[in-house]
Scaffold this motif. Structure first.
Motif, PDB file in Angstrom:
ATOM      1  N   ASP A 261       1.088  -1.112  -0.361  1.00 34.11           N
ATOM      2  CA  ASP A 261      -0.061  -0.272  -0.327  1.00 34.11           C
ATOM      3  C   ASP A 261       0.697   1.490  -0.079  1.00 34.11           C
ATOM      4  O   ASP A 261       1.973   1.636   0.457  1.00 34.11           O
ATOM      5  CB  ASP A 261      -0.626   0.107   1.047  1.00 34.11           C
ATOM      6  N   ILE A 262       0.951   2.216  -0.782  1.00 36.49           N
ATOM      7  CA  ILE A 262       2.018   3.774  -0.699  1.00 36.49           C
ATOM      8  C   ILE A 262       0.872   4.857  -1.167  1.00 36.49           C
ATOM      9  O   ILE A 262      -0.301   4.682  -2.127  1.00 36.49           O
ATOM     10  CB  ILE A 262       2.486   2.958  -2.732  1.00 36.49           C
ATOM     11  N   ARG A 263       1.308   5.352  -0.495  1.00 37.85           N
ATOM     12  CA  ARG A 263       0.816   6.483  -0.304  1.00 37.85           C
ATOM     13  C   ARG A 263       1.486   7.948  -1.062  1.00 37.85           C
ATOM     14  O   ARG A 263       2.470   7.827  -0.629  1.00 37.85           O
ATOM     15  CB  ARG A 263      -0.238   7.255   1.151  1.00 37.85           C
ATOM     16  N   LEU A 264       0.924   9.005  -2.041  1.00 42.75           N
ATOM     17  CA  LEU A 264       1.932   9.887  -2.528  1.00 42.75           C
ATOM     18  C   LEU A 264       0.715  11.239  -2.212  1.00 42.75           C
ATOM     19  O   LEU A 264      -0.278  11.346  -1.903  1.00 42.75           O
ATOM     20  CB  LEU A 264       2.177   9.687  -4.102  1.00 42.75           C
ATOM     21  N   VAL A 265       2.123  12.112  -2.544  1.00 43.28           N
ATOM     22  CA  VAL A 265       1.230  13.941  -1.922  1.00 43.28           C
ATOM     23  C   VAL A 265       2.237  13.846  -3.396  1.00 43.28           C
ATOM     24  O   VAL A 265       3.098  14.160  -4.460  1.00 43.28           O
ATOM     25  CB  VAL A 265       2.288  14.338  -0.708  1.00 43.28           C
ATOM     26  N   THR A 266       1.045  15.171  -4.283  1.00 46.86           N
ATOM     27  CA  THR A 266       1.635  15.687  -5.151  1.00 46.86           C
ATOM     28  C   THR A 266       0.905  17.657  -5.189  1.00 46.86           C
ATOM     29  O   THR A 266      -0.184  18.016  -4.441  1.00 46.86           O
ATOM     30  CB  THR A 266       1.051  15.120  -6.671  1.00 46.86           C
ATOM     31  N   THR A 267       1.454  18.089  -5.796  1.00 45.68           N
ATOM     32  CA  THR A 267       0.911  19.666  -6.219  1.00 45.68           C
ATOM     33  C   THR A 267       0.342  19.276  -7.469  1.00 45.68           C
ATOM     34  O   THR A 267      -0.213  20.071  -7.971  1.00 45.68           O
ATOM     35  CB  THR A 267       2.166  19.944  -6.351  1.00 45.68           C
ATOM     36  N   LEU A 268      -0.291  18.439  -8.436  1.00 44.46           N
ATOM     37  CA  LEU A 268      -1.075  18.685  -9.652  1.00 44.46           C
ATOM     38  C   LEU A 268      -2.103  18.551  -8.947  1.00 44.46           C
ATOM     39  O   LEU A 268      -2.929  16.423  -8.759  1.00 44.46           O
ATOM     40  CB  LEU A 268       0.051  17.470  -9.961  1.00 44.46           C
ATOM     41  N   LEU A 269      -2.849  19.263  -8.973  1.00 46.31           N
ATOM     42  CA  LEU A 269      -3.980  18.639  -7.912  1.00 46.31           C
ATOM     43  C   LEU A 269      -5.391  19.012  -9.135  1.00 46.31           C
ATOM     44  O   LEU A 269      -6.434  18.252  -8.883  1.00 46.31           O
ATOM     45  CB  LEU A 269      -4.699  20.588  -7.351  1.00 46.31           C
ATOM     46  N   ASP A 270      -5.263  19.465 -10.359  1.00 51.35           N
ATOM     47  CA  ASP A 270      -6.006  18.334 -11.925  1.00 51.35           C
ATOM     48  C   ASP A 270      -6.438  17.432 -11.613  1.00 51.35           C
ATOM     49  O   ASP A 270      -5.525  17.142 -12.619  1.00 51.35           O
ATOM     50  CB  ASP A 270      -5.859  19.644 -12.669  1.00 51.35           C
ATOM     51  N   PRO A 271      -7.294  16.871 -11.409  1.00 56.11           N
ATOM     52  CA  PRO A 271      -7.063  15.014 -12.292  1.00 56.11           C
ATOM     53  C   PRO A 271      -7.429  14.456 -13.919  1.00 56.11           C
ATOM     54  O   PRO A 271      -7.064  13.858 -13.976  1.00 56.11           O
ATOM     55  CB  PRO A 271      -8.016  14.263 -11.332  1.00 56.11           C
ATOM     56  N   ALA A 272      -7.980  16.304 -14.057  1.00 63.74           N
ATOM     57  CA  ALA A 272      -8.022  15.694 -15.736  1.00 63.74           C
ATOM     58  C   ALA A 272      -6.616  15.933 -16.287  1.00 63.74           C
ATOM     59  O   ALA A 272      -6.234  15.433 -17.032  1.00 63.74           O
ATOM     60  CB  ALA A 272      -8.962  16.979 -15.918  1.00 63.74           C
ATOM     61  N   GLU A 273      -5.291  16.549 -15.888  1.00 66.78           N
ATOM     62  CA  GLU A 273      -4.753  16.393 -16.563  1.00 66.78           C
ATOM     63  C   GLU A 273      -3.753  15.304 -15.376  1.00 66.78           C
ATOM     64  O   GLU A 273      -2.881  14.621 -17.061  1.00 66.78           O
ATOM     65  CB  GLU A 273      -3.326  18.352 -15.946  1.00 66.78           C
ATOM     66  N   ALA A 274      -3.701  14.927 -14.465  1.00 66.54           N
ATOM     67  CA  ALA A 274      -3.142  14.260 -14.260  1.00 66.54           C
ATOM     68  C   ALA A 274      -3.338  13.299 -13.778  1.00 66.54           C
ATOM     69  O   ALA A 274      -4.005  13.124 -12.480  1.00 66.54           O
ATOM     70  CB  ALA A 274      -1.915  14.587 -13.056  1.00 66.54           C
ATOM     71  N   PRO A 275      -4.190  12.196 -14.231  1.00 68.40           N
ATOM     72  CA  PRO A 275      -4.985  11.167 -13.483  1.00 68.40           C
ATOM     73  C   PRO A 275      -4.367  10.275 -12.566  1.00 68.40           C
ATOM     74  O   PRO A 275      -2.810  10.146 -12.156  1.00 68.40           O
ATOM     75  CB  PRO A 275      -5.658  10.352 -14.652  1.00 68.40           C
ATOM     76  N   ALA A 276      -5.427   9.542 -11.606  1.00 73.73           N
ATOM     77  CA  ALA A 276      -4.453   9.539 -10.108  1.00 73.73           C
ATOM     78  C   ALA A 276      -3.202   8.201 -10.442  1.00 73.73           C
ATOM     79  O   ALA A 276      -2.315   8.162 -10.252  1.00 73.73           O
ATOM     80  CB  ALA A 276      -5.864   8.460  -9.509  1.00 73.73           C
ATOM     81  N   ARG A 277      -4.051   7.185 -11.575  1.00 78.17           N
ATOM     82  CA  ARG A 277      -2.597   5.824 -11.960  1.00 78.17           C
ATOM     83  C   ARG A 277      -1.288   6.923 -12.760  1.00 78.17           C
ATOM     84  O   ARG A 277      -1.262   6.012 -12.255  1.00 78.17           O
ATOM     85  CB  ARG A 277      -3.795   5.218 -13.392  1.00 78.17           C
ATOM     86  N   ALA A 278      -1.809   7.854 -13.662  1.00 71.96           N
ATOM     87  CA  ALA A 278      -0.723   8.200 -14.014  1.00 71.96           C
ATOM     88  C   ALA A 278      -0.540   8.542 -13.209  1.00 71.96           C
ATOM     89  O   ALA A 278       1.510   8.232 -12.750  1.00 71.96           O
ATOM     90  CB  ALA A 278      -1.573   9.472 -15.145  1.00 71.96           C
TER      91      ALA A 278
END
Length: 457
Positions: free
Chosen positions: A288-305
């Motif tokens: 189980d992995i948890r990531l934190v990112t500054t890419l807030l828009d899921p349309a630009e950066a989907p969770a799987r990507a």
């Protein structure tokens, strides 16, 4: 003296510039002028892993570097002592300035595997380099772990994931943590970068980098890290904020009682939780992995990507393997016995590695493939061949690129490797640092014993 296929990146004009800038130009004619010594120090790194037993000696490296002039009768190869003194005269400043000149990303805007979400993929991590076990090195750098180990220096590098080129690197005594050294790397992070890092660095450093540099980040964090789900997104990720604990408590209290949401000062982030299930034969591993990112828009950066992008962080581990195992030599230590020469050798090692990454990237661009399909081992061997061949012209680098690109690695496979090491082959006791070494000079006396008559029966 020649550096073969690396000559175009480490040209004599560039070496002369940093020598003048450092103020170490010789005042009289010497057998070993400053530029010659710089080429020699870089050559020590190129040939460091050429022998599987130990790094080659000073005179052997000098013979390889001067093979171009092998036809000259009476050519004198300086002694190892003279070469060591020349290194001390040169100092660390020219190599540090040279590293500042050559460091930086190498991927072109259309390079395969170098960009994601319109940003340059970069990663950073730390490692340790073993040093010669001298009193001066131990006093200056210390050691990690048991006192019986080698003196060590801690290194943190920011690298480009596709090419493994070093964007910047810092090193210091091992008493300084990777988090401390990362503070010195912040200036190398720029807008347009997507920075990857593991959970060792923490979300407070994450917020500092995101706020001060403008770079976007994808970091792994601990699974129990406290990030309130302020808004759940369609792809399963959620928006949160890096803030003080008291604000999180107020927000949870208001959400539980149905009150208006209180302000949440801090840095907005997005949290991606995912599970990796790995099948290897009959063995199943779940992570189980948890990531934190500054890419807030899921349309630009989907969770799987975003989850797939984090896998590229391992390129920093691969670059350290190339630097420490392929270039320096497996199990080798840095040869320098004083702190100043250690600094000089590390900068020379970084400069040499950067030049080899540039050569590998040029080879990948020539045939239009991902730079990671170019073998780093072959790149080193071809470079050494161009130095010892004794011939340097404008076609040397072209021929080297053709040789390097003619033997491509296959595309990366999905595989796993256990993080284990083989047990030692002996059970000898470890030498403590305070343990005095007994004298090695001895006198042996051999006495042949006369056979007795009973031996015949």
């Amino acid at each position: 003296m020649s550096l073969g296929a690396l000559e175009s990146d480490l040209c004599p004009e560039l070496l002369d510039e940093v020598i003048e800038q450092a103020g170490v130009r010789e005042q009289r004619r010497r057998l070993l002028p400053a530029r010659t010594v710089m080429v020699f120090v870089l050559g020590l790194c190129v040939f460091c892993g050429a022998d599987s037993h130990s790094p080659p000696g000073y005179r052997m490296v000098m013979c390889w570097l001067t093979s171009t002039f092998g036809y000259l009768r009476g050519l004198v190869v300086p002694s190892a002592s003279a070469l060591c003194q020349a290194r001390k005269r040169l100092g660390v400043t020219p190599l540090r300035l040279l590293f500042d000149r050559v460091r930086g990303p190498r991927a072109a805007p259309d390079a395969a595997g170098a960009w994601l979400f319109g940003r340059r993929l970069v990663a950073f991590d730390g490692t340790a380099l073993d040093l010669a076990d001298t009193a001066a090195n131990v006093a200056a750098f210390g050691h990690i772990g048991t006192p019986s180990g080698f003196a060590q220096v801690r290194l943190v590098a920011l690298i480009e994931c596709a090419t493994h080129a070093i964007i910047d690197a810092v090193f210091d005594a091992c008493r300084h943590s990777e988090q401390e050294l990362t503070q010195r790397l912040i200036g190398a992070m720029r807008p347009g970068m997507l920075v990857l890092a593991d959970r060792n660095f923490g979300h407070r450093l994450f917020a500092q980098i995101a706020t001060s540099t403008g770079a976007d980040l994808i970091w792994r964090i601990k699974g129990n890290a406290d990030f309130p789900a302020m808004k759940i997104l369609d792809d399963g990720s959620y928006l949160s904020v890096i803030t003080a604990q008291r604000y999180k408590k107020r927000w949870r209290t208001a959400a539980r009682r149905g009150w208006p949401e209180p302000p949440m000062p801090g840095h907005p982030v997005r949290i991606v939780d995912y599970r990796v299930t790995t099948h290897v034969g009959d063995t199943v591993t779940i992570s189980d992995i948890r990531l934190v990112t500054t890419l807030l828009d899921p349309a630009e950066a989907p969770a799987r990507a975003v989850a797939e992008a984090y896998h590229q962080r391992w390129e920093s581990e691969n670059s350290y393997q190339e630097l420490k195992t392929r270039l320096r030599g497996a199990g080798f230590i840095l040869r320098s016995k004083s702190p100043d020469l250690v600094d000089q050798e590390i900068y020379a090692l970084l400069v040499t590695y950067q030049a080899l990454c540039t050569l590998r990237t040029d080879a990948a661009d020539t045939v239009g493939v991902d730079p990671r399909r170019i073998s780093f081992t072959i790149t080193i061997r071809v470079t050494r061949d161009t130095i010892t061949a004794g011939r340097l012209d404008q076609n040397t680098r072209v021929l080297a690129i053709a040789a390097i690109s003619s033997d491509l690695n296959p595309p990366r496979r999905a595989r796993v490797t256990q993080r284990v090491k083989k047990p030692p082959r002996n059970t000898f006791k470890a030498k403590r640092r305070d343990q005095t070494r007994p004298p090695s000079h001895a006198t042996h006396k051999i006495k042949v014993r006369r056979a007795s008559k009973t031996a015949l029966t």
